[in-house]
Design a protein around this motif. Sequence first.
Motif, PDB file in Angstrom:
ATOM      1  N   ASN A   6     -11.377 -40.015  35.056  1.00 11.67           N
ATOM      2  CA  ASN A   6     -11.917 -39.590  36.349  1.00 11.67           C
ATOM      3  C   ASN A   6     -10.907 -38.743  37.110  1.00 11.67           C
ATOM      4  OD1 ASN A   6     -14.314 -40.978  35.871  1.00 11.67           O
ATOM      5  ND2 ASN A   6     -13.551 -42.865  36.811  1.00 11.67           N
ATOM      6  N   GLU A   7      -9.635 -39.131  37.033  1.00 14.29           N
ATOM      7  CA  GLU A   7      -8.619 -38.361  37.724  1.00 14.29           C
ATOM      8  C   GLU A   7      -8.502 -36.963  37.137  1.00 14.29           C
ATOM      9  OE1 GLU A   7      -5.008 -40.540  37.598  1.00 14.29           O
ATOM     10  OE2 GLU A   7      -5.791 -42.278  38.687  1.00 14.29           O
ATOM     11  N   CYS A   8      -8.523 -36.858  35.806  1.00 17.17           N
ATOM     12  CA  CYS A   8      -8.428 -35.547  35.158  1.00 17.17           C
ATOM     13  C   CYS A   8      -9.627 -34.677  35.503  1.00 17.17           C
ATOM     14  CB  CYS A   8      -8.311 -35.725  33.651  1.00 17.17           C
ATOM     15  SG  CYS A   8      -6.780 -36.517  33.103  1.00 17.17           S
ATOM     16  N   SER A   9     -10.816 -35.257  35.497  1.00 18.02           N
ATOM     17  CA  SER A   9     -12.008 -34.472  35.821  1.00 18.02           C
ATOM     18  C   SER A   9     -11.999 -34.019  37.269  1.00 18.02           C
ATOM     19  CB  SER A   9     -13.269 -35.296  35.533  1.00 18.02           C
ATOM     20  OG  SER A   9     -13.294 -36.478  36.316  1.00 18.02           O
ATOM     21  N   ASP A  10     -11.522 -34.874  38.173  1.00 18.81           N
ATOM     22  CA  ASP A  10     -11.436 -34.483  39.580  1.00 18.81           C
ATOM     23  C   ASP A  10     -10.442 -33.342  39.772  1.00 18.81           C
ATOM     24  OD1 ASP A  10     -13.282 -36.409  40.183  1.00 18.81           O
ATOM     25  OD2 ASP A  10     -11.799 -37.910  40.814  1.00 18.81           O
ATOM     26  N   LEU A  11      -9.318 -33.398  39.056  1.00 18.72           N
ATOM     27  CA  LEU A  11      -8.336 -32.321  39.149  1.00 18.72           C
ATOM     28  C   LEU A  11      -8.901 -31.020  38.602  1.00 18.72           C
ATOM     29  CD1 LEU A  11      -5.045 -34.167  38.087  1.00 18.72           C
ATOM     30  CD2 LEU A  11      -5.663 -33.384  40.372  1.00 18.72           C
ATOM     31  N   LEU A  12      -9.654 -31.101  37.517  1.00 21.14           N
ATOM     32  CA  LEU A  12     -10.250 -29.897  36.941  1.00 21.14           C
ATOM     33  C   LEU A  12     -11.292 -29.307  37.868  1.00 21.14           C
ATOM     34  CD1 LEU A  12     -10.533 -27.937  34.608  1.00 21.14           C
ATOM     35  CD2 LEU A  12     -12.138 -29.520  33.539  1.00 21.14           C
ATOM     36  N   ILE A  13     -12.093 -30.153  38.495  1.00 18.64           N
ATOM     37  CA  ILE A  13     -13.094 -29.658  39.443  1.00 18.64           C
ATOM     38  C   ILE A  13     -12.419 -28.970  40.622  1.00 18.64           C
ATOM     39  CG2 ILE A  13     -14.859 -30.385  41.094  1.00 18.64           C
ATOM     40  CD1 ILE A  13     -15.695 -32.530  39.123  1.00 18.64           C
ATOM     41  N   GLN A  14     -11.347 -29.570  41.122  1.00 17.68           N
ATOM     42  CA  GLN A  14     -10.621 -28.967  42.234  1.00 17.68           C
ATOM     43  C   GLN A  14      -9.980 -27.649  41.817  1.00 17.68           C
ATOM     44  OE1 GLN A  14     -10.656 -29.864  45.316  1.00 17.68           O
ATOM     45  NE2 GLN A  14      -9.135 -28.405  46.078  1.00 17.68           N
ATOM     46  N   ARG A  15      -9.428 -27.608  40.611  1.00 19.55           N
ATOM     47  CA  ARG A  15      -8.760 -26.399  40.131  1.00 19.55           C
ATOM     48  C   ARG A  15      -9.765 -25.293  39.830  1.00 19.55           C
ATOM     49  NH1 ARG A  15      -6.142 -24.943  35.030  1.00 19.55           N
ATOM     50  NH2 ARG A  15      -7.036 -26.811  34.088  1.00 19.55           N
ATOM     51  N   SER A  16     -10.980 -25.669  39.400  1.00 18.17           N
ATOM     52  CA  SER A  16     -11.983 -24.662  39.064  1.00 18.17           C
ATOM     53  C   SER A  16     -12.461 -23.877  40.281  1.00 18.17           C
ATOM     54  CB  SER A  16     -13.182 -25.324  38.383  1.00 18.17           C
ATOM     55  OG  SER A  16     -13.851 -26.211  39.272  1.00 18.17           O
ATOM     56  N   LYS A  17     -12.225 -24.401  41.483  1.00 16.87           N
ATOM     57  CA  LYS A  17     -12.596 -23.671  42.694  1.00 16.87           C
ATOM     58  C   LYS A  17     -11.768 -22.405  42.874  1.00 16.87           C
ATOM     59  CE  LYS A  17     -14.015 -27.855  45.207  1.00 16.87           C
ATOM     60  NZ  LYS A  17     -13.784 -28.700  46.400  1.00 16.87           N
ATOM     61  N   TYR A  18     -10.630 -22.329  42.179  1.00 13.74           N
ATOM     62  CA  TYR A  18      -9.727 -21.181  42.319  1.00 13.74           C
ATOM     63  C   TYR A  18      -9.508 -20.464  40.989  1.00 13.74           C
ATOM     64  CZ  TYR A  18      -8.799 -23.808  46.569  1.00 13.74           C
ATOM     65  OH  TYR A  18      -8.937 -24.497  47.754  1.00 13.74           O
ATOM     66  N   ILE A  19     -10.401 -20.669  40.037  1.00  7.54           N
ATOM     67  CA  ILE A  19     -10.310 -19.966  38.750  1.00  7.54           C
ATOM     68  C   ILE A  19     -11.391 -18.894  38.722  1.00  7.54           C
ATOM     69  CG2 ILE A  19     -10.489 -20.173  36.249  1.00  7.54           C
ATOM     70  CD1 ILE A  19      -9.501 -22.997  36.443  1.00  7.54           C
ATOM     71  N   PRO A  20     -11.029 -17.616  38.800  1.00 11.43           N
ATOM     72  CA  PRO A  20     -12.045 -16.553  38.796  1.00 11.43           C
ATOM     73  C   PRO A  20     -12.757 -16.467  37.448  1.00 11.43           C
ATOM     74  CG  PRO A  20      -9.909 -15.758  39.582  1.00 11.43           C
ATOM     75  CD  PRO A  20      -9.671 -17.095  38.966  1.00 11.43           C
ATOM     76  N   LEU A  21     -13.989 -16.014  37.492  1.00 17.12           N
ATOM     77  CA  LEU A  21     -14.764 -15.825  36.273  1.00 17.12           C
ATOM     78  C   LEU A  21     -14.307 -14.570  35.539  1.00 17.12           C
ATOM     79  CD1 LEU A  21     -18.420 -16.652  37.369  1.00 17.12           C
ATOM     80  CD2 LEU A  21     -17.063 -17.914  35.706  1.00 17.12           C
TER      81      LEU A  21
END
Length: 485
Positions: A156-171
Amino acid sequence: MLFTHFRRKSDSTTETESEISSDSSQSLEEQTEENNVLDSESREVITKLLDDKEIENLESVEHRVFNIKESNLVDQDGDLDPHLCSECLTGPAILRCVECQDAFCFTCFKMIHRSGNRQFHKTESMDNDGDLSTSTVPGNFCSSLPPSVNAISSKNECSDLLIQRSKYIPLRLTLLERKKMRLVEATLHVSEYTDRMDVAKFIDKKNRTLQQLREICAILTGVLISLDYEEGQLLMDNREFCKYEKIYQELFEIPRRYKILNPERMRSSYGKLMYFLQDTCVSEIQNLLQLNCIRPMRTVYSLLAERGKLALLKDSTVETATKVITSAGKSRSEVQRDIKKKNAAVAYLARTYSSSSLSKEEIERCLHSINDNNTFLYANRDPCEKMIGYLKKYFKPDSFEPGYSLVITAGADGARLSHSHTRQYYYCLQSLTLWREILHNFYQLWFCTEKDLLSNSNSYELKDTGQGRFNINKNYKLFFNKLFF
């Protein structure tokens, strides 16, 4: 200076490495015998596991199986080895699907039979000769796995970090977007917008605003004519820029996204673009044109949230599908095996989460974008982390070995400062730590900086700093982001 000391110190370890290599060559025969014993032992453990349904030991069994010495892909007759998985062709086959009529290793079986009707397929265990045994494991094999296999404690911690990080990863840019990006870049390359605007003669704000309006209209008209000649002709006649607001927003968002993904590109064109967009944010210009040329950048999170597929980021397979594959310390077969696993993970996620609202191509695009971010971190942040490790391993702040001091003196060997060993140690440690944190949060810092530069409520001020006239902005969002607090 620090790199010189590292090189000196590493020379002293060459003799030790040669001794280790000689010892390893002597024990080659012993390792071969151990692998043969391990092969027979692993087969017995797998058969016992499936007969007794001791699923709780499956994780340890898989770990032992994948340490078996790799066999050839084909036998003497030229057919595929029945002992190998039919999917990856590298792992040993321990299960055969009754419906699919194929043999799988544990990892490939779990990936392919995770969802849909396949999750109800029945399996049969295989003996040492690659034949079927009498025991079967009915029902959903993956659903009976222990928690240690299906989910780890920090999932859960890893998925939450990935979700947070994906907000700043351009397509990543599509082919059509790349064509539009080249159009905008070519327009900015030939433009003299900054040369005409950033001159000392525009002391009067009214005259400066008039010149800004002329230059902005010229760029907007030229871009639209290059994109669509007929629409450009209509714009020349009616001057209604507001009708093409969405087109302009897309055209100027693409190079901003491309620049984050490729920081070394568009060095001069990106500067012109930001000056141009800053001027379009001026209230007087927006009131006259009734046009807003700025929209938020498209990210992995925004696309998945728009399509209602954020569950993709919580899947543990994303880590395999987006990891960076390197050849360091690996054989060629191991690298090829990692590539196959990665491609299989991408195909599995695209097949599992695709729907009418989100295509397989878009899912692959999101995964490749996350992989681009991981590659950036591996190439830029990880070297800083490695240097910090070397610094702490080979040097101490309060003492040093003869000939390995970090002392620098101004004027000697190009040094500009005079530092003692202790001060230079902490100076290097603090500098490397700072850059590691900056590079780790590089995308997020860039997003916050752009929001400050292109904010309607935080317009710039043209000031003479003593080295020329520059646009000065207050970075509220960057300051209050609290990345380092």
